[in-house]
Enzyme design. Structure first.
Site, PDB file in Angstrom:
ATOM      1  CG  HIS A 161      -2.811  38.698  44.192  1.00  0.00           C
ATOM      2  ND1 HIS A 161      -2.521  39.235  45.327  1.00  0.00           N
ATOM      3  CD2 HIS A 161      -2.948  37.949  43.940  1.00  0.00           C
ATOM      4  CE1 HIS A 161      -1.413  38.133  45.770  1.00  0.00           C
ATOM      5  NE2 HIS A 161      -2.554  37.344  44.492  1.00  0.00           N
ATOM      6  CE  LYS A 184       1.912  35.888  39.862  1.00  0.00           C
ATOM      7  NZ  LYS A 184       1.378  35.052  40.758  1.00  0.00           N
ATOM      8  CB  CYS A 236      -5.447  35.849  46.673  1.00  0.00           C
ATOM      9  SG  CYS A 236      -4.025  34.651  46.578  1.00  0.00           S
ATOM     10  CG  ASP A 248      -0.084  43.734  41.419  1.00  0.00           C
ATOM     11  OD1 ASP A 248       0.876  43.185  40.529  1.00  0.00           O
ATOM     12  OD2 ASP A 248      -1.175  43.383  42.031  1.00  0.00           O
ATOM     13  CD  GLN A 292      -1.281  37.997  36.660  1.00  0.00           C
ATOM     14  OE1 GLN A 292      -1.057  36.543  35.837  1.00  0.00           O
ATOM     15  NE2 GLN A 292      -1.146  36.658  37.973  1.00  0.00           N
TER      16      GLN A 292
END
Ligand code: C6P
Length: 407
Positions: free
Chosen positions: A123, A226, A365, A200, A203
């Site tokens: 991303h 999220k 993104c 990261d 998600q």
């Protein structure tokens, strides 16, 4: 197994119609998740009864607000199995968490010629901060390639590690391909090569069990919005010795122990990285979101989403003209990006919206990743714990409508 159909009742937004007679089918949780009543009520109760600034006052409300804020930090730390709550820094979101590491740890530790390994599936928030650093400091960026199936090329990764990078930063789960990367294996290899690691987890923390101690990761970034929580708050987990050695990020109130006109002494963790009045009610909502996810169970959530994704992959593959990018079901979470032959993804999304089906269209993104697949854009459907097979059926039906309109 929790009753995933029944828990939809906990989410007021899911009960609404997009327009009269058109119920909402929400397939955009990768962008942001819907919020259960427990989160809305926790934030409402905070503002109605306990609202005060934290760490400052000695009156009852200030103490209650501080306890609620710090209590939320404890819950979030436990959720990712952090050794102590002080290693969880509240930020605005994943993007700010990654930038915090780029502006403090990286600028204090990296110099021209040092190598940072990223992947082609990042991303922009795990790419642009490093590009900015590269432009400023002359550090070098190298990328683990993505295979045609949408997996990371692990042989290429092994070769990059031979170049002894200082940092390996990668996404745990792709927001486009849905690929769940083998984080444990990749972090172990990076550590063996002497690199610091940043995951990261925007998600992954919302959708699967994540244990920072089992992963032995140095930094982990994620966002509340999220994972059923509010916008405006996220977290950075960091290894204690690294966080302690890092200079502060933003300067101001709360991040200091003492200030005089000649300078300041930084506060202890985690406050050293939390300058100014933070998002207090949002932290409370974040804590409530974590309580909700824990009660349902992260293993069960992952199993539900993978089962639903396998079903959706099968149903979508049967729609003529649909091309899905990303790996087979076993290697991915609840994200499916696709193109429909002859129709621009924005048109697909617009017609789906007419049918009440909310998806995202564009590059999500992740422009460099789209270039790997020679696509400027895709349409993306994504699932969370509240989605069911009925939602998949509505998506497939709405795609038939797109085909009808575009011939
Ligand atoms: N992806 C999407 O629709 P923020 O915006 O800071 O909360 O999260 C940034 C981010 C970082 N990494 C990954 C893997 C992400 O998916 C995201 C956010 C959303 O795909 C919004 S662009």
């Amino acid at each position: 197994m929790p009753n995933f159909t029944a828990l939809r009742e906990d989410f007021p937004t899911l009960a609404r119609e997009v327009r009269p007679g058109v119920p909402l089918t929400y397939l955009d949780s990768t962008a942001t998740a819907q919020k259960p009543r427990a989160v809305l009520e926790a934030m409402d109760a905070f503002y109605r009864r306990h609202n005060a600034n934290i760490h400052r006052g000695i009156h009852t409300l200030a103490e209650e607000a501080t306890a609620a804020y710090e209590g939320a930090r404890e819950k979030i730390a436990a959720f990712i199995n952090a050794p102590e709550a002080a290693q969880v820094i509240f930020t605005r979101n994943t993007t700010e968490s990654i930038n915090l590491v780029a502006y403090t740890w990286a600028r204090a530790n990296l110099k021209a010629g040092d190598l940072i390994v990223l992947t082609e599936m990042e991303h922009h928030s795990n790419l642009v901060p490093w590009q900015m650093l590269a432009a400023e400091r002359g550090v070098e960026l190298a990328f683990i390639p993505v295979t045609a199936e949408g997996l990371l090329d692990m042989a290429a990764y092994a070769r990059l590690l031979e170049r002894e990078p200082k940092l390996v930063a990668f996404t745990h789960m792709s927001n486009v391909l849905g690929t769940i990367n083998p984080a444990g294996e990749m972090i172990a290899a990076a550590r063996a090569a002497g690199a610091i690691t940043l995951l990261d987890a925007a998600q992954s923390v919302p959708h699967l069990p994540v244990d920072v101690q089992a992963l032995e990761v140095d930094f982990l970034a994620f966002s509340a919005h999220k994972m059923l929580g509010p916008t405006g708050i996220g977290a950075l987990y960091g290894r204690r010795d690294l966080l302690e050695a890092m200079p502060p990020f933003l300067g101001g109130g709360d991040m200091i122990k003492r200030v005089d006109l000649d300078g300041f002494r930084a506060n202890d963790l985690p406050h050293k990285f939390e300058a100014g009045t933070p998002a207090i009610a949002e932290a409370v909502g974040f804590g409530a979101a974590v309580d909700y996810l824990r009660a349902v169970g992260m293993e069960a959530i992952l199993a539900h989403e993978q089962e639903l994704t396998a079903y959706a992959l099968e149903r979508l593959a049967a729609v003529p003209g649909v091309r899905i990018i990303g790996p087979r079901a076993e290697k991915r979470g609840g994200v499916i990006a696709f193109v429909l032959e002859g129709v621009h993804p924005h048109d697909v999304a617009q017609i789906l919206d007419g049918e009440g089906v909310a998806v995202r269209a564009g590059h999500h993104c992740a422009q460099p990743l789209h270039l790997c697949f020679n696509l400027p854009a895709t349409t993306r459907a994504s699932f969370y714990l509240y989605n069911t097979r009925d939602d998949v059926e509505r998506l497939v039906k709405a795609l038939a409508k797109v085909k009808e309109i575009f011939g």
